[in-house]
Design a protein around this motif. Structure first.
Motif, mmCIF file in Angstrom:
data_model
loop_
_atom_site.group_PDB
_atom_site.id
_atom_site.type_symbol
_atom_site.label_atom_id
_atom_site.label_comp_id
_atom_site.label_asym_id
_atom_site.label_seq_id
_atom_site.Cartn_x
_atom_site.Cartn_y
_atom_site.Cartn_z
ATOM 1 N N ALA A 94 0.863 -1.184 0.000
ATOM 2 C CA ALA A 94 0.000 0.000 0.000
ATOM 3 C C ALA A 94 0.895 1.229 0.000
ATOM 4 O O ALA A 94 1.945 1.245 0.639
ATOM 5 N N LYS A 95 0.460 2.218 -0.747
ATOM 6 C CA LYS A 95 1.216 3.463 -0.825
ATOM 7 C C LYS A 95 0.208 4.595 -0.832
ATOM 8 O O LYS A 95 -0.733 4.580 -1.620
ATOM 9 N N ARG A 96 0.407 5.539 0.080
ATOM 10 C CA ARG A 96 -0.510 6.675 0.064
ATOM 11 C C ARG A 96 0.212 7.948 0.456
ATOM 12 O O ARG A 96 1.149 7.937 1.242
ATOM 13 N N ARG A 97 -0.243 9.004 -0.122
ATOM 14 C CA ARG A 97 0.296 10.327 0.176
ATOM 15 C C ARG A 97 -0.408 10.850 1.426
ATOM 16 O O ARG A 97 -1.611 10.662 1.586
ATOM 17 N N VAL A 98 0.343 11.484 2.299
ATOM 18 C CA VAL A 98 -0.282 12.072 3.482
ATOM 19 C C VAL A 98 -1.125 13.267 3.051
ATOM 20 O O VAL A 98 -0.882 13.860 1.998
ATOM 21 N N THR A 99 -2.124 13.582 3.845
ATOM 22 C CA THR A 99 -2.931 14.774 3.583
ATOM 23 C C THR A 99 -3.021 15.584 4.870
ATOM 24 O O THR A 99 -3.228 15.029 5.954
ATOM 25 N N VAL A 100 -2.854 16.865 4.719
ATOM 26 C CA VAL A 100 -2.972 17.757 5.868
ATOM 27 C C VAL A 100 -4.457 17.867 6.198
ATOM 28 O O VAL A 100 -5.263 18.191 5.325
ATOM 29 N N PRO A 101 -4.842 17.584 7.449
ATOM 30 C CA PRO A 101 -6.264 17.701 7.798
ATOM 31 C C PRO A 101 -6.726 19.158 7.709
ATOM 32 O O PRO A 101 -5.922 20.079 7.864
ATOM 33 N N ASP A 102 -8.012 19.371 7.444
ATOM 34 C CA ASP A 102 -8.552 20.735 7.355
ATOM 35 C C ASP A 102 -8.490 21.455 8.700
ATOM 36 O O ASP A 102 -8.289 22.662 8.762
ATOM 37 N N ILE A 103 -8.697 20.693 9.766
ATOM 38 C CA ILE A 103 -8.648 21.232 11.130
ATOM 39 C C ILE A 103 -7.621 20.430 11.920
ATOM 40 O O ILE A 103 -7.618 19.199 11.884
ATOM 41 N N VAL A 104 -6.756 21.133 12.626
ATOM 42 C CA VAL A 104 -5.735 20.502 13.466
ATOM 43 C C VAL A 104 -6.093 20.837 14.910
ATOM 44 O O VAL A 104 -6.110 22.007 15.293
ATOM 45 N N GLU A 105 -6.408 19.797 15.685
ATOM 46 C CA GLU A 105 -6.872 20.037 17.053
ATOM 47 C C GLU A 105 -6.074 19.213 18.052
ATOM 48 O O GLU A 105 -5.866 18.015 17.863
ATOM 49 N N GLY A 106 -5.614 19.889 19.099
ATOM 50 C CA GLY A 106 -4.961 19.201 20.201
ATOM 51 C C GLY A 106 -3.547 18.720 19.929
ATOM 52 O O GLY A 106 -2.984 17.997 20.744
ATOM 53 N N ILE A 107 -2.961 19.116 18.811
ATOM 54 C CA ILE A 107 -1.611 18.669 18.460
ATOM 55 C C ILE A 107 -0.583 19.755 18.756
ATOM 56 O O ILE A 107 0.502 19.479 19.246
ATOM 57 N N LEU A 108 -0.952 20.995 18.461
ATOM 58 C CA LEU A 108 -0.038 22.132 18.594
ATOM 59 C C LEU A 108 -0.552 23.109 19.634
ATOM 60 O O LEU A 108 -1.738 23.130 19.947
ATOM 61 N N MET A 109 0.357 23.942 20.115
ATOM 62 C CA MET A 109 -0.020 25.032 21.012
ATOM 63 C C MET A 109 -0.067 26.320 20.196
ATOM 64 O O MET A 109 0.774 26.529 19.324
ATOM 65 N N CYS A 110 -1.008 27.177 20.507
ATOM 66 C CA CYS A 110 -1.035 28.492 19.875
ATOM 67 C C CYS A 110 0.140 29.293 20.436
ATOM 68 O O CYS A 110 0.341 29.335 21.655
ATOM 69 N N ARG A 127 -6.945 24.747 18.537
ATOM 70 C CA ARG A 127 -7.585 24.315 17.291
ATOM 71 C C ARG A 127 -7.182 25.287 16.184
ATOM 72 O O ARG A 127 -7.279 26.502 16.361
ATOM 73 N N PHE A 128 -6.737 24.721 15.073
ATOM 74 C CA PHE A 128 -6.268 25.534 13.954
ATOM 75 C C PHE A 128 -6.975 25.114 12.676
ATOM 76 O O PHE A 128 -7.261 23.937 12.485
ATOM 77 N N ARG A 129 -7.213 26.081 11.806
ATOM 78 C CA ARG A 129 -7.713 25.779 10.459
ATOM 79 C C ARG A 129 -6.559 25.978 9.493
ATOM 80 O O ARG A 129 -5.666 26.795 9.733
ATOM 81 N N VAL A 130 -6.586 25.230 8.414
ATOM 82 C CA VAL A 130 -5.542 25.347 7.399
ATOM 83 C C VAL A 130 -5.876 26.535 6.505
ATOM 84 O O VAL A 130 -6.947 26.582 5.902
ATOM 85 N N VAL A 131 -4.958 27.491 6.449
ATOM 86 C CA VAL A 131 -5.110 28.663 5.591
ATOM 87 C C VAL A 131 -4.458 28.383 4.237
ATOM 88 O O VAL A 131 -4.973 28.769 3.193
ATOM 89 N N SER A 132 -3.320 27.684 4.271
ATOM 90 C CA SER A 132 -2.586 27.340 3.053
ATOM 91 C C SER A 132 -1.929 25.983 3.255
ATOM 92 O O SER A 132 -1.445 25.683 4.345
ATOM 93 N N ARG A 133 -1.922 25.190 2.202
ATOM 94 C CA ARG A 133 -1.264 23.886 2.267
ATOM 95 C C ARG A 133 0.153 23.934 1.701
ATOM 96 O O ARG A 133 0.974 23.115 2.037
#
Length: 160
Positions: A94-110, A127-133
């Motif tokens: 199996a081979k798959r490309r990672v995808t950045v989630p639209d919302i990133v929650e609980g992983i990073l600190m503001c 909680r963060f929203r993706v502005v640019s990929r």
């Protein structure tokens, strides 16, 4: 992987290969996965090898381990063009490309010290929203602070 003079890294029988990691980020990927080298698993890290797509890239091979969806989401934040290859009996099954989630929650600190997620009185997960990929830019949904891909990589390298 082979070079003009021979094999650089031995194939793995069972496990995961993370390819197309931006050059210099393999150690951050290992940190995300909690790999210190003392676990006993066979790990191969190849850094700064030539790549047609990226110019230079890193590769991580992990024998005997498959990644959780949460780990893949974190890797996507520091290596948005990475591919995850699942190896079984020396073959890529199996081979798959990672995808950045639209919302990133609980992983990073503001990074904004005044953000409600940092104050401590409120039980609010960052909680963060993706502005640019490309390049990756996240925005805190609470205070609007922008976070760059480099800032994300730095936080994840430090352990979140």
């Amino acid at each position: 992987m082979e070079s003009g003079s021979g094999l650089l890294v031995r194939r793995i029988r069972e496990g995961t290969v993370i390819d197309h990691i931006p050059a210099g980020r393999a150690l951050t990927v290992l940190k995300i996965l909690g790999i210190t080298g003392r676990e006993g698993a066979r790990i191969a890290v190849v850094m700064n090898v030539e790549s047609r797509k990226l110019g230079r890239k890193d590769i991580v091979k992990i024998e005997g381990r498959h990644l959780s969806p949460e780990e893949v989401d974190k890797i996507a934040l520091v290596a948005p063009r990475a591919t995850i290859n699942i190896i079984h009996d020396y073959r890529v099954v199996a081979k798959r490309r990672v995808t950045v989630p639209d919302i990133v929650e609980g992983i990073l600190m503001c990074p904004n010290p005044s953000c409600i997620t940092r104050v401590g009185r409120e039980p609010v997960k960052p909680r963060f929203r993706v502005v640019s990929r490309q390049p990756l830019v996240l925005q805190c949904v609470y205070c609007g602070t922008l976070v760059s891909e480099e800032d994300v990589a730095e936080q994840l390298a430090e352990g979140g």
